[in-house]
Design a protein around this motif. Structure first.
Motif, PDB file in Angstrom:
ATOM      1  N   MET A 158     -28.750  11.552 -40.244  1.00 14.12           N
ATOM      2  CA  MET A 158     -30.016  11.905 -40.850  1.00 14.12           C
ATOM      3  C   MET A 158     -30.323  13.360 -40.525  1.00 14.12           C
ATOM      4  SD  MET A 158     -33.815  10.297 -40.180  1.00 14.12           S
ATOM      5  CE  MET A 158     -33.808   9.059 -41.439  1.00 14.12           C
ATOM      6  N   LYS A 159     -30.797  14.057 -41.514  1.00 13.65           N
ATOM      7  CA  LYS A 159     -31.182  15.454 -41.327  1.00 13.65           C
ATOM      8  C   LYS A 159     -32.661  15.521 -40.963  1.00 13.65           C
ATOM      9  CE  LYS A 159     -27.755  16.938 -44.634  1.00 13.65           C
ATOM     10  NZ  LYS A 159     -27.508  17.489 -45.946  1.00 13.65           N
ATOM     11  N   ARG A 160     -33.062  16.590 -40.306  1.00 18.08           N
ATOM     12  CA  ARG A 160     -34.465  16.729 -39.891  1.00 18.08           C
ATOM     13  C   ARG A 160     -35.428  16.637 -41.061  1.00 18.08           C
ATOM     14  NH1 ARG A 160     -35.361  20.463 -34.693  1.00 18.08           N
ATOM     15  NH2 ARG A 160     -33.619  19.658 -33.524  1.00 18.08           N
ATOM     16  N   ASN A 161     -35.035  17.174 -42.179  1.00 17.88           N
ATOM     17  CA  ASN A 161     -35.897  17.130 -43.364  1.00 17.88           C
ATOM     18  C   ASN A 161     -36.155  15.687 -43.807  1.00 17.88           C
ATOM     19  OD1 ASN A 161     -37.451  18.566 -45.234  1.00 17.88           O
ATOM     20  ND2 ASN A 161     -35.848  18.382 -46.782  1.00 17.88           N
ATOM     21  N   ASP A 162     -35.214  14.794 -43.519  1.00 16.72           N
ATOM     22  CA  ASP A 162     -35.364  13.383 -43.877  1.00 16.72           C
ATOM     23  C   ASP A 162     -36.437  12.696 -43.029  1.00 16.72           C
ATOM     24  OD1 ASP A 162     -33.341  13.642 -45.759  1.00 16.72           O
ATOM     25  OD2 ASP A 162     -31.780  12.998 -44.355  1.00 16.72           O
ATOM     26  N   LEU A 163     -36.813  13.301 -41.918  1.00 12.89           N
ATOM     27  CA  LEU A 163     -37.852  12.714 -41.066  1.00 12.89           C
ATOM     28  C   LEU A 163     -39.205  12.644 -41.767  1.00 12.89           C
ATOM     29  CD1 LEU A 163     -37.077  14.268 -37.575  1.00 12.89           C
ATOM     30  CD2 LEU A 163     -36.823  11.879 -38.273  1.00 12.89           C
ATOM     31  N   ARG A 164     -39.369  13.411 -42.819  1.00 15.06           N
ATOM     32  CA  ARG A 164     -40.625  13.354 -43.575  1.00 15.06           C
ATOM     33  C   ARG A 164     -40.894  11.947 -44.089  1.00 15.06           C
ATOM     34  NH1 ARG A 164     -40.407  16.398 -48.395  1.00 15.06           N
ATOM     35  NH2 ARG A 164     -38.223  15.854 -48.375  1.00 15.06           N
ATOM     36  N   CYS A 165     -39.848  11.189 -44.306  1.00 12.28           N
ATOM     37  CA  CYS A 165     -39.967   9.832 -44.860  1.00 12.28           C
ATOM     38  C   CYS A 165     -40.110   8.769 -43.772  1.00 12.28           C
ATOM     39  CB  CYS A 165     -38.753   9.515 -45.720  1.00 12.28           C
ATOM     40  SG  CYS A 165     -38.511  10.651 -47.083  1.00 12.28           S
ATOM     41  N   VAL A 166     -40.083   9.177 -42.514  1.00  8.48           N
ATOM     42  CA  VAL A 166     -40.138   8.220 -41.401  1.00  8.48           C
ATOM     43  C   VAL A 166     -41.512   8.270 -40.758  1.00  8.48           C
ATOM     44  CG1 VAL A 166     -39.144   7.617 -39.162  1.00  8.48           C
ATOM     45  CG2 VAL A 166     -37.668   8.496 -40.977  1.00  8.48           C
ATOM     46  N   ASP A 167     -42.103   7.099 -40.594  1.00  6.46           N
ATOM     47  CA  ASP A 167     -43.366   6.992 -39.862  1.00  6.46           C
ATOM     48  C   ASP A 167     -43.022   7.007 -38.369  1.00  6.46           C
ATOM     49  OD1 ASP A 167     -45.733   6.296 -38.618  1.00  6.46           O
ATOM     50  OD2 ASP A 167     -46.086   4.510 -39.838  1.00  6.46           O
ATOM     51  N   LEU A 168     -43.282   8.120 -37.711  1.00  5.37           N
ATOM     52  CA  LEU A 168     -42.899   8.258 -36.306  1.00  5.37           C
ATOM     53  C   LEU A 168     -43.679   7.320 -35.389  1.00  5.37           C
ATOM     54  CD1 LEU A 168     -42.351  12.122 -36.126  1.00  5.37           C
ATOM     55  CD2 LEU A 168     -40.667  10.311 -36.489  1.00  5.37           C
ATOM     56  N   ASN A 169     -44.787   6.777 -35.860  1.00  5.42           N
ATOM     57  CA  ASN A 169     -45.514   5.769 -35.082  1.00  5.42           C
ATOM     58  C   ASN A 169     -44.671   4.522 -34.874  1.00  5.42           C
ATOM     59  OD1 ASN A 169     -48.095   7.075 -34.693  1.00  5.42           O
ATOM     60  ND2 ASN A 169     -48.344   6.865 -36.905  1.00  5.42           N
ATOM     61  N   LEU A 170     -43.731   4.271 -35.767  1.00  3.81           N
ATOM     62  CA  LEU A 170     -42.845   3.120 -35.604  1.00  3.81           C
ATOM     63  C   LEU A 170     -42.027   3.233 -34.325  1.00  3.81           C
ATOM     64  CD1 LEU A 170     -41.487   2.654 -39.238  1.00  3.81           C
ATOM     65  CD2 LEU A 170     -43.150   1.214 -38.041  1.00  3.81           C
ATOM     66  N   LEU A 171     -41.712   4.454 -33.927  1.00  2.02           N
ATOM     67  CA  LEU A 171     -40.904   4.643 -32.721  1.00  2.02           C
ATOM     68  C   LEU A 171     -41.679   4.263 -31.464  1.00  2.02           C
ATOM     69  CD1 LEU A 171     -39.141   7.984 -33.677  1.00  2.02           C
ATOM     70  CD2 LEU A 171     -38.428   5.614 -34.141  1.00  2.02           C
ATOM     71  N   VAL A 172     -42.985   4.436 -31.498  1.00  3.88           N
ATOM     72  CA  VAL A 172     -43.827   4.010 -30.374  1.00  3.88           C
ATOM     73  C   VAL A 172     -43.834   2.485 -30.293  1.00  3.88           C
ATOM     74  CG1 VAL A 172     -46.168   4.074 -29.421  1.00  3.88           C
ATOM     75  CG2 VAL A 172     -45.215   6.106 -30.524  1.00  3.88           C
ATOM     76  N   VAL A 173     -43.899   1.832 -31.443  1.00  6.25           N
ATOM     77  CA  VAL A 173     -43.840   0.364 -31.485  1.00  6.25           C
ATOM     78  C   VAL A 173     -42.478  -0.107 -30.988  1.00  6.25           C
ATOM     79  CG1 VAL A 173     -43.913  -1.675 -32.981  1.00  6.25           C
ATOM     80  CG2 VAL A 173     -45.546   0.201 -33.335  1.00  6.25           C
ATOM     81  N   PHE A 174     -41.413   0.558 -31.437  1.00  2.00           N
ATOM     82  CA  PHE A 174     -40.068   0.206 -30.997  1.00  2.00           C
ATOM     83  C   PHE A 174     -39.969   0.281 -29.473  1.00  2.00           C
ATOM     84  CE2 PHE A 174     -35.814   1.607 -29.741  1.00  2.00           C
ATOM     85  CZ  PHE A 174     -35.051   0.549 -30.200  1.00  2.00           C
ATOM     86  N   GLU A 175     -40.492   1.347 -28.899  1.00  2.00           N
ATOM     87  CA  GLU A 175     -40.431   1.513 -27.444  1.00  2.00           C
ATOM     88  C   GLU A 175     -41.179   0.392 -26.731  1.00  2.00           C
ATOM     89  OE1 GLU A 175     -40.536   5.224 -24.509  1.00  2.00           O
ATOM     90  OE2 GLU A 175     -42.449   4.915 -25.528  1.00  2.00           O
TER      91      GLU A 175
END
Length: 92
Positions: free
Chosen positions: A1-18
């Motif tokens: 995944m390229k950094r520009n693709d992060l625009r499509c990712v809800d980074l709050n999901l990573l907090v839930v994952f943790e």
């Protein structure tokens, strides 16, 4: 995944994952995050889609992480720490 693709990712999901990795239980993860259990369950559905992996398998009352989830957790934990540090260092 390229950094520009992060625009499509809800980074709050990573907090839930943790929280799920730490608690291994949907209800306890929800309590830790001050969210409802349905919200964490919905986030897990989105995480599974994002990672293209079940991430956790229910065994009894516990959520057992898959090998993919464990590998991701090793990378994401320090990455989230770095984000927190970067933001904290810039606050006045």
């Amino acid at each position: 995944m390229k950094r520009n693709d992060l625009r499509c990712v809800d980074l709050n999901l990573l907090v839930v994952f943790e929280a799920l990795i730490q608690e291994r239980n949907l209800t306890r993860a929800a309590e830790k995050l001050s969210l409802g259990q349905p919200a964490v369950s919905a986030a897990l559905v989105r995480l599974r889609r994002l990672f293209n992996d079940p991430l956790f398998e229910r065994i009894g009352r516990r959520m057992v992480p898959t090998s993919r989830a464990l590998r991701a957790a090793q990378t994401l934990g320090p990455a989230l720490d770095c984000v927190c540090t970067a933001i904290a260092d810039t606050r006045v």
